[in-house]
Enzyme design. Structure first.
Site, short mmCIF file in Angstrom:
data_model
loop_
_atom_site.label_atom_id
_atom_site.label_comp_id
_atom_site.label_asym_id
_atom_site.label_seq_id
_atom_site.Cartn_x
_atom_site.Cartn_y
_atom_site.Cartn_z
N TYR A 123 35.26 39.16 18.45
CA TYR A 123 34.11 38.36 18.09
C TYR A 123 32.96 39.29 17.70
O TYR A 123 31.87 39.24 18.25
CB TYR A 123 33.74 37.47 19.28
N ILE A 160 31.78 48.16 27.90
CA ILE A 160 30.69 47.33 28.43
C ILE A 160 30.54 46.08 27.57
O ILE A 160 30.15 46.16 26.41
CB ILE A 160 29.36 48.11 28.46
N CYS A 162 33.19 43.29 27.35
CA CYS A 162 34.54 43.42 26.76
C CYS A 162 35.06 42.18 26.06
O CYS A 162 36.17 42.19 25.53
CB CYS A 162 35.51 43.84 27.84
N CYS A 340 24.00 33.09 9.28
CA CYS A 340 24.13 34.51 9.62
C CYS A 340 24.77 35.29 8.48
O CYS A 340 24.36 36.42 8.18
CB CYS A 340 24.95 34.68 10.91
#
Length: 371
Positions: A123, A160, A162, A340
């Protein structure tokens, strides 16, 4: 109607209200104009969710709107300014508030996300080098990260933020790393633990500020956007503390062209609560005195392609989710993905991959290769 200065800029961008082009907005409710003037980006997005306007090429419309700078001609008011104050005055990404984005976004349904993501459930921005295929582009991204981090068999890798564990799974299986993966999303962690069963991957449900240990390499993909400007420095200090001497750190994050404390108000309310996009200047300031910035790679144009791929997949899969989520959610999610994409296409936002080493180590420069 819209102010004359706004209308002039729309015309200069080739945008015609109720016009013939695919990117021309078609207005269904005359109250649309007052809502946009009063609420700016938030009103534009909410009006779309409510069906007050439509557009065949929403991505291209938003790209053109951003490029012509029309948002600066719609003046804010005192109420609008007051709504931004909490982001400026408070730490909206404190420990007590950090779970909000997980609960309101990442935990809304794994099957929904998997319907439009690639098989590794990435993602984040893919890397479309020599391919138009989303799955291949996401593997390209993972290989790019692995190469920049100079990953070796047996490396202790900290991930960090995940997600669903796709990066951890890939690096453990393909590069032979021992991975510690950290997240605070219950749904993501539940899936990741099962998906990585049998691999040398350990998952931690904790805030990044509470991570312990020492790691050869550290990677963070698509998580820094949730840290908040008041915590950028704290984040870098945590990474510095966890990274062993001569280690490598790669930060993969969406970034803004200008330093700020918040992101788009519509995105903040409906998609990523309390999000904040760092500028290159903010990243550098947070790293100053801690890290040497060895390389900064911007491939934001690839996020446009990633988002359009997600949108096509989401649209194709939507009938299976229509009854559960409803039409307003479908319009919200479409607006999210397409707006976006338009923002990246307009070059208003970027995708940064930043490779860093600890300043005090004085190690030789890593062999970062931009491909």
């Amino acid at each position: 109607m819209l102010p004359a200065s706004v209308q002039q800029k729309l015309t200069s961008a080739g945008i015609e209200i109720n016009g013939p082009h695919d990117w021309d907005p078609q207005i269904n409710n005359e109250a649309f104009y007052g809502r946009v003037i009063a609420e700016k980006n938030l009103g534009l997005g909410e009006a779309y969710m409510d069906g007050w306007w439509n557009c065949k090429r929403l991505d291209e419309l938003l790209c053109r709107i951003i490029k012509c700078g029309v948002e600066y001609d719609i003046k804010g008011n005192l109420r609008y300014a007051l709504l931004l104050l909490p982001m400026k005055l408070l730490n909206m990404q404190s420990r007590s508030r950090s779970h909000k984005v997980a609960e309101e976004h990442y935990d809304i349904g794994n099957d929904l996300f998997f319907s439009f993501l690639d098989p590794l459930h990435q993602y984040s921005c893919a890397y479309f080098k020599d391919t138009a295929d989303l799955a291949s582009a996401q593997v390209n991204k993972l290989e790019l990260i692995a190469d920049k981090l100079e990953l070796q068999e047996g490396d202790r890798l900290l991930d960090i933020g995940c997600g669903w564990g796709g990066l951890a799974k890939y690096m453990a299986a393909r590069r032979g790393c021992r991975v510690t993966a950290v997240n605070i999303s219950k749904e993501q962690l539940a899936f990741a633990k099962e998906d990585c069963r049998g691999l040398p991957v350990k998952f931690l449900d904790c805030d990044y500020r509470d991570i312990d240990g020492e790691y050869d390499k550290i990677v963070s993909v698509g998580m820094f956007e949730h840290v908040g400007s008041k915590n950028f420095r704290t984040y870098m200090k945590v990474v510095y503390r966890l990274l062993r001497k001569n280690g490598l750190f790669l930060l993969h994050t969406i970034g803004g062209n200008r330093s700020g404390v918040n992101c788009d108000r519509w995105l903040n309310r409906y998609i990523f609560p309390n999000g904040a996009l760092p500028s290159a200047a903010q990243i550098a300031a947070a790293a100053e005195g801690l890290f040497v910035i060895e390389d900064l790679h911007n491939f934001g144009s690839h996020y446009d392609k990633t988002l359009m791929s997600w949108y096509r997949n989401f649209t194709k899969a939507w009938p299976a989710f229509a009854e559960r989520y409803g039409e307003r959610f479908q319009r919200m999610w479409s607006y999210y993905l397409l707006s976006c994409a338009g923002a990246f296409r307009s070059r208003a936002i970027q995708l940064f991959q930043v490779v860093m080493t600890r300043e005090g180590d004085a190690r030789e420069q890593p062999l970062v290769t931009l491909r």
